[in-house]
Design a protein around this motif. Structure first.
Motif, mmCIF file in Angstrom:
data_model
loop_
_atom_site.group_PDB
_atom_site.id
_atom_site.type_symbol
_atom_site.label_atom_id
_atom_site.label_comp_id
_atom_site.label_asym_id
_atom_site.label_seq_id
_atom_site.Cartn_x
_atom_site.Cartn_y
_atom_site.Cartn_z
ATOM 1 N N ALA A 31 0.832 -1.208 0.000
ATOM 2 C CA ALA A 31 0.000 0.000 0.000
ATOM 3 C C ALA A 31 0.869 1.262 0.000
ATOM 4 N N GLN A 37 -2.194 3.338 -4.576
ATOM 5 C CA GLN A 37 -2.812 2.973 -3.298
ATOM 6 C C GLN A 37 -2.492 4.010 -2.227
ATOM 7 N N GLU A 39 -1.996 7.158 -2.450
ATOM 8 C CA GLU A 39 -2.755 8.407 -2.515
ATOM 9 C C GLU A 39 -4.206 8.233 -2.096
ATOM 10 N N ARG A 40 -4.622 7.001 -1.915
ATOM 11 C CA ARG A 40 -5.995 6.795 -1.433
ATOM 12 C C ARG A 40 -6.110 6.987 0.078
ATOM 13 N N PHE A 41 -4.977 7.060 0.775
ATOM 14 C CA PHE A 41 -5.084 7.291 2.213
ATOM 15 C C PHE A 41 -4.136 8.356 2.751
ATOM 16 N N TRP A 42 -3.165 8.819 1.946
ATOM 17 C CA TRP A 42 -2.152 9.702 2.523
ATOM 18 C C TRP A 42 -2.681 11.107 2.847
ATOM 19 N N GLY A 43 -3.309 11.744 1.897
ATOM 20 C CA GLY A 43 -3.801 13.105 2.146
ATOM 21 C C GLY A 43 -5.130 13.068 2.875
ATOM 22 N N PRO A 45 -8.992 13.541 3.289
ATOM 23 C CA PRO A 45 -9.965 13.352 2.207
ATOM 24 C C PRO A 45 -10.302 14.621 1.430
ATOM 25 N N PRO A 48 -6.921 15.523 -1.164
ATOM 26 C CA PRO A 48 -6.330 14.271 -1.619
ATOM 27 C C PRO A 48 -4.931 14.477 -2.184
ATOM 28 N N ALA A 49 -4.091 13.502 -1.955
ATOM 29 C CA ALA A 49 -2.713 13.560 -2.438
ATOM 30 C C ALA A 49 -2.632 12.872 -3.795
#
Lengths: 162, 140
Positions: A31, A37, A39-43, A45, A48-49
């Protein structure tokens, strides 16, 4: 709750986050290794990153930007200081200037991630070192109280649906 | 903005300069727990009284500690406001990490859901984000 423990050291300006995931170590590592993957959780919501580069090798570099609700952009980079796949990696996280170069006037922080098999899943420990209170303040200003609040609401929705 | 009142950049320079030194952080930690005289502090470090006094002066200029006269001695006390500020900032950072971890957990859970043929629960999925490496278990 995936977060097991958070320890903050106000004087040394470090924060340790311990989290437990059901997935195996290799899956959690993937991940982080896969920018799509990541960028789906780093930034947050609402910010978004987007990773435009993810050179996951020692000395390599990642570049990303976060996009705010009004289209504002804030760009950053990771520089990989060490990688011990799939157990640990350490990055320097800093700001990118308009010219795409590391912004030396802005602070950077160091983050170390470790992944260990635990309880049939993965225990992830991250330790963040902030160089100063100012750095922490600037890094937080990069993102957005509003985004944070919206994030909390959205996460609740995601978790409720799963 | 996130942090409310912004101190001047001069204040900040002093604050971070003061916190950048390990001895000064250690002195600050001690006097946050209990007041101490400069001589008591000096006895704890392998450096001269004058050197410790200088460190205390730097902390005082950054308003991390206060000094008061107690007879012939000078008592040094921590200023909880500064530490509170660091705490507040770290609390915001903590929230960001909690969100991040929850989203990573939701992302990992989509593998599980996809494997069972249920729709993914992660609403954060971006459209049009093709990936050669991300694993998508085909739905039956």
């Amino acid at each position: 709750m995936p977060v097991v423990d958070i320890q903050k050291d106000t004087k040394a300006l470090t924060m340790k986050v311990v989290a437990q995931f059901a997935a195996p170590v290799a899956r959690v590592w993937a991940a982080y290794a896969d920018p799509r993957q990541l960028e789906r959780f780093w930034g947050p919501p609402q910010w978004p990153a987007t990773f435009t580069r993810h050179d996951f090798t020692v000395g390599g570099r990642s570049e990303y930007y976060m996009t705010g609700p009004k289209g504002e952009k804030s760009a950053g980079y990771w520089e990989f200081l060490s990688i011990d796949e799939p157990h640990a990696f350490e990055v320097k996280d800093g700001f990118l200037g308009a010219d795409g170069q590391a912004d030396a006037k802005m602070p950077s922080m160091r983050m170390r991630f470790t992944f260990e098999p635990h309880d049939g899943g993965t225990r992830m420990t991250t330790v963040t070192h902030f160089p100063s209170l100012e750095a922490l303040e600037q890094l937080l200003n990069m993102g957005m109280e509003e985004g944070l609040k919206a994030a909390m609401a959205q996460i609740d929705g995601v978790l409720a649906a799963s | 903005m996130v942090v409310g009142r912004q101190p001047s950049s001069h204040d900040l320079d002093q604050l971070f300069g003061a916190l950048a030194d390990a001895t000064r952080r250690d002195i600050l930690a001690r006097v946050m727990d209990a007041d101490a005289s400069v001589s008591e502090l000096a006895a704890r470090y392998a450096m001269s009284f004058a050197a410790v006094q200088k460190h205390v002066a730097v902390l005082e200029r950054a308003r991390l500690v206060t000094k008061r006269k107690d007879g012939r001695a000078q008592r040094v006390a921590g200023n909880p406001d500064a530490v509170r500020k660091a705490n507040r900032l770290l609390a915001q950072f903590e929230e960001r990490w909690r969100t991040r971890v929850a989203r990573l957990d939701a992302l990992l859970a989509t593998d599980h859901n996809a494997a069972r043929g249920r729709p993914a629960a992660d609403k954060q999925r971006r459209p049009a984000c093709p990936s050669s490496t991300s694993r998508r278990t085909p739905r039956p």
